[in-house]
Motif scaffolding. Sequence first.
Motif, PDB file in Angstrom:
ATOM      1  N   ASN A   1       0.824  -1.213   0.000  1.00  9.02           N
ATOM      2  CA  ASN A   1       0.000   0.000   0.000  1.00  9.02           C
ATOM      3  C   ASN A   1       0.858   1.263   0.000  1.00  9.02           C
ATOM      4  N   LYS A   2       1.898   1.247  -0.823  1.00 11.53           N
ATOM      5  CA  LYS A   2       2.828   2.373  -0.849  1.00 11.53           C
ATOM      6  C   LYS A   2       2.159   3.679  -1.241  1.00 11.53           C
ATOM      7  N   ASP A   3       1.136   3.590  -2.066  1.00 16.25           N
ATOM      8  CA  ASP A   3       0.478   4.798  -2.569  1.00 16.25           C
ATOM      9  C   ASP A   3      -0.812   5.120  -1.824  1.00 16.25           C
ATOM     10  N   ALA A   4      -0.951   4.574  -0.621  1.00 20.67           N
ATOM     11  CA  ALA A   4      -2.168   4.841   0.154  1.00 20.67           C
ATOM     12  C   ALA A   4      -2.331   6.336   0.389  1.00 20.67           C
ATOM     13  N   GLU A   5      -3.526   6.834   0.167  1.00 25.09           N
ATOM     14  CA  GLU A   5      -3.781   8.263   0.325  1.00 25.09           C
ATOM     15  C   GLU A   5      -3.837   8.644   1.803  1.00 25.09           C
ATOM     16  N   ARG A   6      -3.572   9.895   2.047  1.00 23.06           N
ATOM     17  CA  ARG A   6      -3.521  10.417   3.412  1.00 23.06           C
ATOM     18  C   ARG A   6      -4.791  10.092   4.202  1.00 23.06           C
ATOM     19  N   GLU A   7      -5.935  10.330   3.593  1.00 27.42           N
ATOM     20  CA  GLU A   7      -7.210  10.111   4.286  1.00 27.42           C
ATOM     21  C   GLU A   7      -7.354   8.657   4.724  1.00 27.42           C
ATOM     22  N   TYR A   8      -6.957   7.744   3.854  1.00 29.56           N
ATOM     23  CA  TYR A   8      -7.050   6.311   4.170  1.00 29.56           C
ATOM     24  C   TYR A   8      -6.116   5.966   5.328  1.00 29.56           C
ATOM     25  N   VAL A   9      -4.873   6.427   5.256  1.00 24.07           N
ATOM     26  CA  VAL A   9      -3.877   6.108   6.282  1.00 24.07           C
ATOM     27  C   VAL A   9      -4.317   6.623   7.647  1.00 24.07           C
ATOM     28  N   PHE A  10      -4.810   7.857   7.688  1.00 22.95           N
ATOM     29  CA  PHE A  10      -5.206   8.433   8.977  1.00 22.95           C
ATOM     30  C   PHE A  10      -6.477   7.789   9.524  1.00 22.95           C
ATOM     31  N   GLU A  11      -7.387   7.411   8.663  1.00 23.28           N
ATOM     32  CA  GLU A  11      -8.602   6.740   9.155  1.00 23.28           C
ATOM     33  C   GLU A  11      -8.262   5.350   9.686  1.00 23.28           C
ATOM     34  N   LEU A  12      -7.376   4.646   8.987  1.00 22.85           N
ATOM     35  CA  LEU A  12      -6.940   3.331   9.458  1.00 22.85           C
ATOM     36  C   LEU A  12      -6.246   3.462  10.813  1.00 22.85           C
ATOM     37  N   ALA A  13      -5.369   4.439  10.916  1.00 18.71           N
ATOM     38  CA  ALA A  13      -4.657   4.660  12.183  1.00 18.71           C
ATOM     39  C   ALA A  13      -5.635   5.036  13.295  1.00 18.71           C
ATOM     40  N   LYS A  14      -6.614   5.860  12.978  1.00 16.70           N
ATOM     41  CA  LYS A  14      -7.594   6.261  13.992  1.00 16.70           C
ATOM     42  C   LYS A  14      -8.375   5.067  14.521  1.00 16.70           C
ATOM     43  N   ARG A  15      -8.777   4.204  13.617  1.00 20.14           N
ATOM     44  CA  ARG A  15      -9.553   3.023  14.024  1.00 20.14           C
ATOM     45  C   ARG A  15      -8.707   2.087  14.876  1.00 20.14           C
ATOM     46  N   LEU A  16      -7.442   1.954  14.529  1.00 18.64           N
ATOM     47  CA  LEU A  16      -6.531   1.137  15.336  1.00 18.64           C
ATOM     48  C   LEU A  16      -6.302   1.786  16.699  1.00 18.64           C
ATOM     49  N   TRP A  17      -6.106   3.080  16.694  1.00 21.72           N
ATOM     50  CA  TRP A  17      -5.848   3.790  17.947  1.00 21.72           C
ATOM     51  C   TRP A  17      -7.039   3.707  18.900  1.00 21.72           C
ATOM     52  N   ASP A  18      -8.228   3.684  18.362  1.00 23.25           N
ATOM     53  CA  ASP A  18      -9.442   3.628  19.191  1.00 23.25           C
ATOM     54  C   ASP A  18      -9.694   2.242  19.782  1.00 23.25           C
ATOM     55  N   SER A  19      -8.832   1.289  19.446  1.00 24.50           N
ATOM     56  CA  SER A  19      -8.974  -0.081  19.948  1.00 24.50           C
ATOM     57  C   SER A  19      -8.745  -0.147  21.455  1.00 24.50           C
ATOM     58  N   GLU A  20      -9.298  -1.176  22.073  1.00 23.55           N
ATOM     59  CA  GLU A  20      -9.052  -1.413  23.497  1.00 23.55           C
ATOM     60  C   GLU A  20      -7.773  -2.213  23.717  1.00 23.55           C
ATOM     61  N   PHE A  21      -7.132  -2.627  22.623  1.00 25.58           N
ATOM     62  CA  PHE A  21      -5.901  -3.412  22.711  1.00 25.58           C
ATOM     63  C   PHE A  21      -4.660  -2.536  22.537  1.00 25.58           C
ATOM     64  N   HIS A  22      -3.717  -2.732  23.428  1.00 25.04           N
ATOM     65  CA  HIS A  22      -2.479  -1.967  23.439  1.00 25.04           C
ATOM     66  C   HIS A  22      -1.710  -2.103  22.130  1.00 25.04           C
ATOM     67  N   GLU A  23      -1.611  -3.311  21.621  1.00 23.63           N
ATOM     68  CA  GLU A  23      -0.809  -3.541  20.405  1.00 23.63           C
ATOM     69  C   GLU A  23      -1.448  -2.927  19.165  1.00 23.63           C
ATOM     70  N   GLU A  24      -2.764  -2.824  19.123  1.00 26.13           N
ATOM     71  CA  GLU A  24      -3.393  -2.165  17.977  1.00 26.13           C
ATOM     72  C   GLU A  24      -3.152  -0.656  18.035  1.00 26.13           C
ATOM     73  N   LYS A  25      -3.113  -0.106  19.228  1.00 19.48           N
ATOM     74  CA  LYS A  25      -2.731   1.301  19.365  1.00 19.48           C
ATOM     75  C   LYS A  25      -1.291   1.499  18.891  1.00 19.48           C
ATOM     76  N   ARG A  26      -0.418   0.566  19.286  1.00 15.99           N
ATOM     77  CA  ARG A  26       0.977   0.640  18.846  1.00 15.99           C
ATOM     78  C   ARG A  26       1.070   0.505  17.332  1.00 15.99           C
ATOM     79  N   LEU A  27       0.252  -0.343  16.750  1.00 15.72           N
ATOM     80  CA  LEU A  27       0.249  -0.524  15.304  1.00 15.72           C
ATOM     81  C   LEU A  27      -0.207   0.754  14.600  1.00 15.72           C
ATOM     82  N   ALA A  28      -1.115   1.499  15.217  1.00 11.25           N
ATOM     83  CA  ALA A  28      -1.546   2.781  14.650  1.00 11.25           C
ATOM     84  C   ALA A  28      -0.358   3.721  14.502  1.00 11.25           C
TER      85      ALA A  28
END
Length: 243
Positions: A56-83
Amino acid sequence: MKTIKTQLGIFRKTLEKNTNKERAVNEKRYLKSPCKFFGVSVPFTDKMAKEFIKDNKDAEREYVFELAKRLWDSEFHEEKRLAIDILRQYPDHIDLNAMPVIEKMLEQSTGWDHIDEISIHLAGTVIEKDKKAYDYLKKWSRSDNFWMRRASLISQILLFRQGKGDHRLFFGFAEKMIEEKEFFIRKAIGWCIREISKPDPEKAFEFLQKIKGRASGLTLREGAKRLPDKMRKLILQEIILEK
Protein backbone atom coordinates in the motif's frame (compact mmCIF):
# COMPACT_ATOMS: atom_id res chain seq x y z
CA MET A 1 -6.68 -1.39 -1.88
CA LYS A 2 -8.68 -3.18 0.80
CA THR A 3 -11.44 -1.41 2.67
CA ILE A 4 -10.65 -0.10 6.15
CA LYS A 5 -12.93 -2.73 7.68
CA THR A 6 -11.24 -5.56 5.77
CA GLN A 7 -7.74 -4.38 6.65
CA LEU A 8 -8.64 -4.04 10.33
CA GLY A 9 -9.95 -7.60 10.22
CA ILE A 10 -6.68 -8.84 8.75
CA PHE A 11 -4.69 -7.09 11.46
CA ARG A 12 -6.90 -8.47 14.21
CA LYS A 13 -6.67 -12.05 12.92
CA THR A 14 -2.87 -11.79 12.73
CA LEU A 15 -2.66 -10.54 16.31
CA GLU A 16 -5.10 -13.14 17.61
CA LYS A 17 -3.20 -15.91 15.85
CA ASN A 18 0.02 -14.85 17.58
CA THR A 19 -1.41 -14.22 21.04
CA ASN A 20 0.84 -15.08 23.96
CA LYS A 21 -1.25 -15.03 27.13
CA GLU A 22 1.68 -15.17 29.55
CA ARG A 23 3.46 -12.31 27.79
CA ALA A 24 0.21 -10.36 27.71
CA VAL A 25 -0.17 -10.59 31.48
CA ASN A 26 3.46 -9.62 32.08
CA GLU A 27 3.39 -6.65 29.69
CA LYS A 28 0.16 -5.31 31.13
CA ARG A 29 1.69 -5.47 34.59
CA TYR A 30 5.00 -3.93 33.48
CA LEU A 31 3.40 -1.05 31.59
CA LYS A 32 0.66 -0.52 34.19
CA SER A 33 -1.73 -0.14 31.28
CA PRO A 34 -5.54 -0.17 31.38
CA CYS A 35 -5.55 -1.73 27.90
CA LYS A 36 -6.03 -5.34 26.93
CA PHE A 37 -2.99 -7.14 25.48
CA PHE A 38 -2.41 -9.81 22.85
CA GLY A 39 1.13 -10.35 24.09
CA VAL A 40 2.99 -9.75 20.82
CA SER A 41 6.35 -7.98 20.68
CA VAL A 42 7.24 -4.52 19.37
CA PRO A 43 9.28 -6.04 16.49
CA PHE A 44 6.19 -8.07 15.55
CA THR A 45 3.92 -5.03 15.16
CA ASP A 46 6.75 -3.18 13.40
CA LYS A 47 6.88 -6.02 10.90
CA MET A 48 3.11 -5.89 10.42
CA ALA A 49 3.32 -2.18 9.58
CA LYS A 50 6.19 -2.72 7.13
CA GLU A 51 4.36 -5.55 5.41
CA PHE A 52 1.30 -3.34 5.09
CA ILE A 53 3.18 -0.54 3.34
CA LYS A 54 4.75 -2.97 0.86
CA ASP A 55 1.30 -3.53 -0.61
CA ASN A 56 0.00 0.00 0.00
CA LYS A 57 2.83 2.37 -0.85
CA ASP A 58 0.48 4.80 -2.57
CA ALA A 59 -2.17 4.84 0.15
CA GLU A 60 -3.78 8.26 0.32
CA ARG A 61 -3.52 10.42 3.41
CA GLU A 62 -7.21 10.11 4.29
CA TYR A 63 -7.05 6.31 4.17
CA VAL A 64 -3.88 6.11 6.28
CA PHE A 65 -5.21 8.43 8.98
CA GLU A 66 -8.60 6.74 9.15
CA LEU A 67 -6.94 3.33 9.46
CA ALA A 68 -4.66 4.66 12.18
CA LYS A 69 -7.59 6.26 13.99
CA ARG A 70 -9.55 3.02 14.02
CA LEU A 71 -6.53 1.14 15.34
CA TRP A 72 -5.85 3.79 17.95
CA ASP A 73 -9.44 3.63 19.19
CA SER A 74 -8.97 -0.08 19.95
CA GLU A 75 -9.05 -1.41 23.50
CA PHE A 76 -5.90 -3.41 22.71
CA HIS A 77 -2.48 -1.97 23.44
CA GLU A 78 -0.81 -3.54 20.41
CA GLU A 79 -3.39 -2.16 17.98
CA LYS A 80 -2.73 1.30 19.37
CA ARG A 81 0.98 0.64 18.85
CA LEU A 82 0.25 -0.52 15.30
CA ALA A 83 -1.55 2.78 14.65
CA ILE A 84 1.67 4.62 15.49
CA ASP A 85 3.72 2.21 13.38
CA ILE A 86 1.43 2.68 10.38
CA LEU A 87 1.70 6.47 10.56
CA ARG A 88 5.49 6.20 10.83
CA GLN A 89 5.54 4.35 7.50
CA TYR A 90 4.09 7.41 5.75
CA PRO A 91 6.38 10.34 6.69
CA ASP A 92 5.13 12.38 3.72
CA HIS A 93 1.72 12.48 5.38
CA ILE A 94 3.14 13.59 8.74
CA ASP A 95 3.16 17.37 8.49
CA LEU A 96 1.80 20.34 10.44
CA ASN A 97 -1.76 19.37 9.50
CA ALA A 98 -1.22 16.09 11.36
CA MET A 99 -0.41 17.79 14.66
CA PRO A 100 -4.00 17.92 15.98
CA VAL A 101 -4.21 14.14 15.49
CA ILE A 102 -0.82 13.63 17.11
CA GLU A 103 -1.81 15.86 20.01
CA LYS A 104 -5.03 13.92 20.57
CA MET A 105 -3.14 10.62 20.59
CA LEU A 106 -0.74 12.02 23.19
CA GLU A 107 -3.62 13.26 25.35
CA GLN A 108 -5.22 9.83 25.24
CA SER A 109 -2.01 7.92 26.02
CA THR A 110 -1.59 6.38 29.45
CA GLY A 111 2.00 5.16 29.42
CA TRP A 112 5.54 6.04 28.45
CA ASP A 113 5.83 3.64 25.53
CA HIS A 114 3.08 5.22 23.42
CA ILE A 115 4.01 8.73 24.57
CA ASP A 116 7.63 8.26 23.54
CA GLU A 117 6.89 6.74 20.15
CA ILE A 118 4.36 9.43 19.26
CA SER A 119 6.54 12.28 20.51
CA ILE A 120 9.82 11.19 18.98
CA HIS A 121 8.72 9.65 15.70
CA LEU A 122 5.54 11.57 14.82
CA ALA A 123 5.78 14.98 16.49
CA GLY A 124 9.52 14.93 15.85
CA THR A 125 8.96 14.36 12.14
CA VAL A 126 6.67 17.39 11.94
CA ILE A 127 9.08 19.62 13.91
CA GLU A 128 11.90 18.79 11.50
CA LYS A 129 9.70 19.93 8.60
CA ASP A 130 7.97 22.97 10.07
CA LYS A 131 9.08 25.24 12.92
CA LYS A 132 5.46 26.26 13.50
CA ALA A 133 5.10 22.92 15.29
CA TYR A 134 7.11 24.36 18.17
CA ASP A 135 3.94 26.19 19.20
CA TYR A 136 2.49 22.80 20.14
CA LEU A 137 5.50 21.99 22.30
CA LYS A 138 5.10 25.30 24.10
CA LYS A 139 1.48 24.46 24.86
CA TRP A 140 2.31 20.92 25.99
CA SER A 141 5.00 22.22 28.33
CA ARG A 142 2.30 24.08 30.29
CA SER A 143 -0.09 21.13 30.50
CA ASP A 144 -1.34 19.75 33.81
CA ASN A 145 -0.79 16.29 32.28
CA PHE A 146 2.81 15.25 32.99
CA TRP A 147 2.79 12.98 29.94
CA MET A 148 2.19 16.04 27.76
CA ARG A 149 5.01 17.85 29.53
CA ARG A 150 7.25 14.86 28.85
CA ALA A 151 6.23 15.04 25.18
CA SER A 152 7.25 18.70 25.03
CA LEU A 153 10.73 17.71 26.19
CA ILE A 154 11.47 14.60 24.15
CA SER A 155 9.90 15.48 20.79
CA GLN A 156 13.25 16.93 19.67
CA ILE A 157 15.34 13.89 20.68
CA LEU A 158 16.23 12.87 17.13
CA LEU A 159 17.09 16.45 16.20
CA PHE A 160 19.29 16.84 19.28
CA ARG A 161 21.12 13.68 18.29
CA GLN A 162 22.03 15.36 14.98
CA GLY A 163 23.12 18.63 16.56
CA LYS A 164 19.87 20.29 15.45
CA GLY A 165 16.70 21.45 17.16
CA ASP A 166 15.83 24.42 19.33
CA HIS A 167 18.08 24.00 22.35
CA ARG A 168 17.06 27.29 23.92
CA LEU A 169 13.41 26.24 23.87
CA PHE A 170 14.22 22.90 25.49
CA PHE A 171 16.41 24.49 28.15
CA GLY A 172 13.56 26.86 28.97
CA PHE A 173 11.15 23.94 29.40
CA ALA A 174 13.69 22.01 31.45
CA GLU A 175 14.38 24.87 33.85
CA LYS A 176 10.68 25.27 34.58
CA MET A 177 10.32 21.54 35.26
CA ILE A 178 13.68 20.91 36.91
CA GLU A 179 12.34 20.59 40.45
CA GLU A 180 9.41 18.33 39.57
CA LYS A 181 9.25 15.07 41.50
CA GLU A 182 7.77 13.02 38.66
CA PHE A 183 10.27 10.33 37.58
CA PHE A 184 9.32 10.51 33.90
CA ILE A 185 9.99 14.24 33.78
CA ARG A 186 13.34 13.99 35.59
CA LYS A 187 14.37 11.14 33.31
CA ALA A 188 13.26 12.97 30.16
CA ILE A 189 15.28 16.09 30.98
CA GLY A 190 18.41 14.02 31.55
CA TRP A 191 17.79 11.96 28.42
CA CYS A 192 17.53 15.05 26.22
CA ILE A 193 20.67 16.59 27.71
CA ARG A 194 22.49 13.32 27.04
CA GLU A 195 21.47 13.44 23.38
CA ILE A 196 22.55 17.08 23.11
CA SER A 197 25.92 16.13 24.63
CA LYS A 198 26.77 13.70 21.84
CA PRO A 199 27.29 16.35 19.13
CA ASP A 200 27.79 19.28 21.53
CA PRO A 201 29.27 18.28 24.92
CA GLU A 202 30.13 21.88 25.82
CA LYS A 203 26.53 23.03 25.52
CA ALA A 204 25.24 20.10 27.58
CA PHE A 205 27.93 20.60 30.22
CA GLU A 206 27.18 24.31 30.53
CA PHE A 207 23.48 23.61 31.12
CA LEU A 208 24.16 20.84 33.61
CA GLN A 209 26.44 23.19 35.54
CA LYS A 210 23.65 25.76 35.58
CA ILE A 211 21.01 23.38 36.99
CA LYS A 212 23.29 21.30 39.22
CA GLY A 213 22.08 22.85 42.44
CA ARG A 214 18.40 22.21 41.67
CA ALA A 215 18.29 19.11 39.47
CA SER A 216 17.76 15.60 40.80
CA GLY A 217 20.57 13.07 40.86
CA LEU A 218 18.65 11.09 38.24
CA THR A 219 18.63 14.03 35.84
CA LEU A 220 22.31 14.80 36.37
CA ARG A 221 23.48 11.21 36.02
CA GLU A 222 21.43 10.68 32.89
CA GLY A 223 22.48 13.99 31.36
CA ALA A 224 26.18 13.51 32.09
CA LYS A 225 26.34 9.90 30.93
CA ARG A 226 27.96 10.61 27.54
CA LEU A 227 30.08 13.59 28.49
CA PRO A 228 33.90 13.36 28.36
CA ASP A 229 35.24 11.94 31.64
CA LYS A 230 36.48 15.24 33.04
CA MET A 231 33.18 17.00 32.43
CA ARG A 232 31.15 14.08 33.76
CA LYS A 233 33.14 13.95 37.00
CA LEU A 234 32.68 17.68 37.56
CA ILE A 235 28.92 17.31 37.23
CA LEU A 236 28.62 14.21 39.38
CA GLN A 237 31.20 14.86 42.08
CA GLU A 238 28.73 16.57 44.41
CA ILE A 239 25.90 14.05 44.08
CA ILE A 240 25.52 12.12 47.31
CA LEU A 241 21.86 11.24 47.54
CA GLU A 242 19.04 11.27 45.01
CA LYS A 243 16.96 14.33 45.62
